[in-house]
Design a protein around this motif. Sequence first.
Motif, PDB file in Angstrom:
ATOM      1  N   ARG A 110       0.830  -1.217   0.000  1.00 54.90           N
ATOM      2  CA  ARG A 110       0.000   0.000   0.000  1.00 54.90           C
ATOM      3  C   ARG A 110       0.859   1.260   0.000  1.00 54.90           C
ATOM      4  O   ARG A 110       0.548   2.225  -0.695  1.00 54.90           O
ATOM      5  N   SER A 118      -6.076   4.731   1.364  1.00 55.51           N
ATOM      6  CA  SER A 118      -6.134   3.361   1.867  1.00 55.51           C
ATOM      7  C   SER A 118      -7.358   3.168   2.758  1.00 55.51           C
ATOM      8  O   SER A 118      -7.585   3.931   3.694  1.00 55.51           O
ATOM      9  N   TRP A 175      -8.654  -0.461   4.111  1.00 57.38           N
ATOM     10  CA  TRP A 175      -8.524  -1.899   3.973  1.00 57.38           C
ATOM     11  C   TRP A 175      -9.241  -2.625   5.094  1.00 57.38           C
ATOM     12  O   TRP A 175      -9.745  -2.028   6.029  1.00 57.38           O
ATOM     13  N   ASN A 176      -9.278  -3.939   4.971  1.00 61.30           N
ATOM     14  CA  ASN A 176     -10.081  -4.753   5.879  1.00 61.30           C
ATOM     15  C   ASN A 176      -9.287  -5.305   7.049  1.00 61.30           C
ATOM     16  O   ASN A 176      -9.808  -6.085   7.829  1.00 61.30           O
ATOM     17  N   SER A 178      -7.066 -12.420   4.619  1.00 61.92           N
ATOM     18  CA  SER A 178      -5.676 -12.116   4.308  1.00 61.92           C
ATOM     19  C   SER A 178      -4.855 -13.378   4.101  1.00 61.92           C
ATOM     20  O   SER A 178      -3.948 -13.412   3.287  1.00 61.92           O
ATOM     21  N   GLU A 201      -3.821 -10.691  -2.377  1.00 62.46           N
ATOM     22  CA  GLU A 201      -3.368 -10.564  -0.993  1.00 62.46           C
ATOM     23  C   GLU A 201      -2.053 -11.289  -0.764  1.00 62.46           C
ATOM     24  O   GLU A 201      -1.219 -10.848   0.025  1.00 62.46           O
ATOM     25  N   GLU A 238      -1.115  -8.101   2.546  1.00 64.23           N
ATOM     26  CA  GLU A 238      -2.079  -7.129   3.044  1.00 64.23           C
ATOM     27  C   GLU A 238      -3.475  -7.479   2.545  1.00 64.23           C
ATOM     28  O   GLU A 238      -3.637  -8.099   1.498  1.00 64.23           O
ATOM     29  N   SER A 239      -4.471  -7.065   3.313  1.00 61.43           N
ATOM     30  CA  SER A 239      -5.838  -7.378   2.955  1.00 61.43           C
ATOM     31  C   SER A 239      -6.329  -6.480   1.831  1.00 61.43           C
ATOM     32  O   SER A 239      -5.630  -5.578   1.364  1.00 61.43           O
ATOM     33  N   ARG A 240      -7.565  -6.737   1.411  1.00 60.52           N
ATOM     34  CA  ARG A 240      -8.137  -6.066   0.235  1.00 60.52           C
ATOM     35  C   ARG A 240      -8.473  -4.608   0.531  1.00 60.52           C
ATOM     36  O   ARG A 240      -8.931  -4.283   1.608  1.00 60.52           O
ATOM     37  N   ASN A 241      -8.245  -3.757  -0.453  1.00 60.85           N
ATOM     38  CA  ASN A 241      -8.462  -2.324  -0.293  1.00 60.85           C
ATOM     39  C   ASN A 241      -9.794  -1.896  -0.882  1.00 60.85           C
ATOM     40  O   ASN A 241     -10.159  -2.295  -1.993  1.00 60.85           O
ATOM     41  N   THR A 248     -12.944  -6.984  -4.359  1.00 65.00           N
ATOM     42  CA  THR A 248     -12.508  -6.015  -3.361  1.00 65.00           C
ATOM     43  C   THR A 248     -13.544  -4.928  -3.145  1.00 65.00           C
ATOM     44  O   THR A 248     -14.261  -4.533  -4.061  1.00 65.00           O
TER      45      THR A 248
END
Length: 465
Positions: free
Chosen positions: A267, A276, A278-279, A285, A331, A336-339, A407
Motif C-alpha cells: 500500500r 487506503s 482496507w479490511n 488475508s 493478498e 495485506e488485505s483487500r483495499n 474487493t
Amino acid sequence: MKKYLKYITVVALGTIVLSCDNYVDIKTEGKLIPEETSNYRYLLQNTSTLDKAYGNVDIPSDDISFQNEAQTTALGASDYYRPFTNLYKWSDVVYSGSEIDYDMNALYNALYSVNIVINEVMKSKNGTEAQKVAIKGEAEVHRAFIFLTLVNTFGKAYDATTSATDPGIVLFTTPTVSEDIKRTSVQEAYDVILSDLKDAVNSGLKPVNSGNNVAFPSQAAAYALLSRTYLYMRNYPLALENAEKSLALQSTLNNLADYEFTSFPSRKQDKELILSKWNGYNSFSYSPQILSLSNELINSFDTNDLRYVLFTQPSSNFNFDYTIGRTYAKEGLTGESRNAGPTVPEMMLIKAECLARSGSGNLAMAEINKLREKRFRAGEYVALTATDNKDALIKVLAERRRELMGTGGFRWFDLKRLNKEPEFAKTITHVFGTQSFTLAPNSERYQMPFAPIYFDYAPNLQQNP
C-alpha cells in the motif's frame, strides 16, 4: 443498543488513549475532550481505527463461487465461517445469537472518533483557522467513506424517487452514546455524505497523500469519493466531473509487467492508491480460498491479462483438495488485505462509464484502453474497440468488473445500482454443495440484515425484510 454502543465507545476510547495518552485530557463522565488543536491531529493519526472497510460485502456478489466440494464441506462445518456461508446463500439471518458483526463495529468505532473531531476541532485552542479546517476536512472524508459504505451495505440502492423513505442506516453525526437508535433514510445518509465531501474538497487538504501518509485523506481522495458517491446515485455528469478533478491531481498507473517477476508494491508503495481503506488482517488475508472466483468472471479475462496472471491462481495452489477454478490471490503478493479505498483505476473507469453514457463512446474506449495498456505485456496488448455507445458502455462495465474484482464491495454495489436499469438487471445463482440459491434483481436480500444482538439494545432499529 445504547449499552452496546457504550461498549464500542469504551473500546474506541481505549484505543485512542493508548495511542495518544500524552496529549489527550479525559474529562468527567468518561468523555474524551481534547482541547488543543494538535490533539485532534493525533486522533486522526490512529489509522488502526480509521483505515477500515466492510470486507464481508464481497462474498454475496457474482464474483465469488464456492465450487470445490472440499471447500463447501469445510465452510459448512465451521461455526466461524457460518456468516460467510450465510452471506453467500443470501440468508435472512447472517449472524446468529450473540455473534457480532465485526465489520460494522469497526466502522462505527471509527465514526465515533471522527465525530469528535468534526464537532469539536473548530473550538480547540492554539491552532490556526487553516489547521482546524483541514483537520475537520480529513475527518469529513473518513465519515463520508463510512456512511457511503454502510448505506450501500444495509440500505437500498439510491433511487431519487424513493430514497427519501427507503430505510438507510443509523446516522450518528455527533459523538453520542445516549440517543435513541433508529435508522434514517437513504437520502439523509447521502445528504450528509455529499455535505461532508463538498466541505472537505475546499478545506485545504494536501492535494495528494502517498507512502506512509496514504491512509490520510487528500483533496484527490475527497474528489474521488464524491465521484463514487455520484456514481452510486446514478448522477453521471457529476460523477464524471469529480473523477476528472481527482485524476487531475493523481493519475499515475502501475505497469503490471514491471511486477511479474519482482515484488508487488505494498500500500505504501502503490502509486495507484488514492486513499487506503482496507479490511485489516482478517481471515481473508491468509485464507484467499474463501474468495474463489466464479467461472463467469474468470472466463471474461484474456489469459494474457496480467490481472489474471498475477491476481488469480488455481484454487489447487491453496489446498490439495481443491481441484476446480481459480482464486483471488492479490493478498498473497503483499501480505495485506483487500483495499476498498479509491484508486486511479477506479476514477478512470468512472470517467469511461460516464463518457459512454453521455454519448462519447470513443472517448470512453480510449480511457479504458489507457488502463488496459498497463495490464498486459507490451507485445500482448490489443486495444478494445466498440461498435457504438451502448457497446462501449457494456465493455467499460466488463472492464470495471475485472479491474475491481473481489474487493471493496464494488461488484455488489454495482449490481445494486445496475439492477435499476432493465438492460443490466441480473439474476444471480450461487451453488453450495448440492444446494442452489437464486437472487432476483432488486431482491430485499441486497440489503444485508443486521446482527440480532443489536436489537437487544435497540428495539427501535428497523430490520431489513
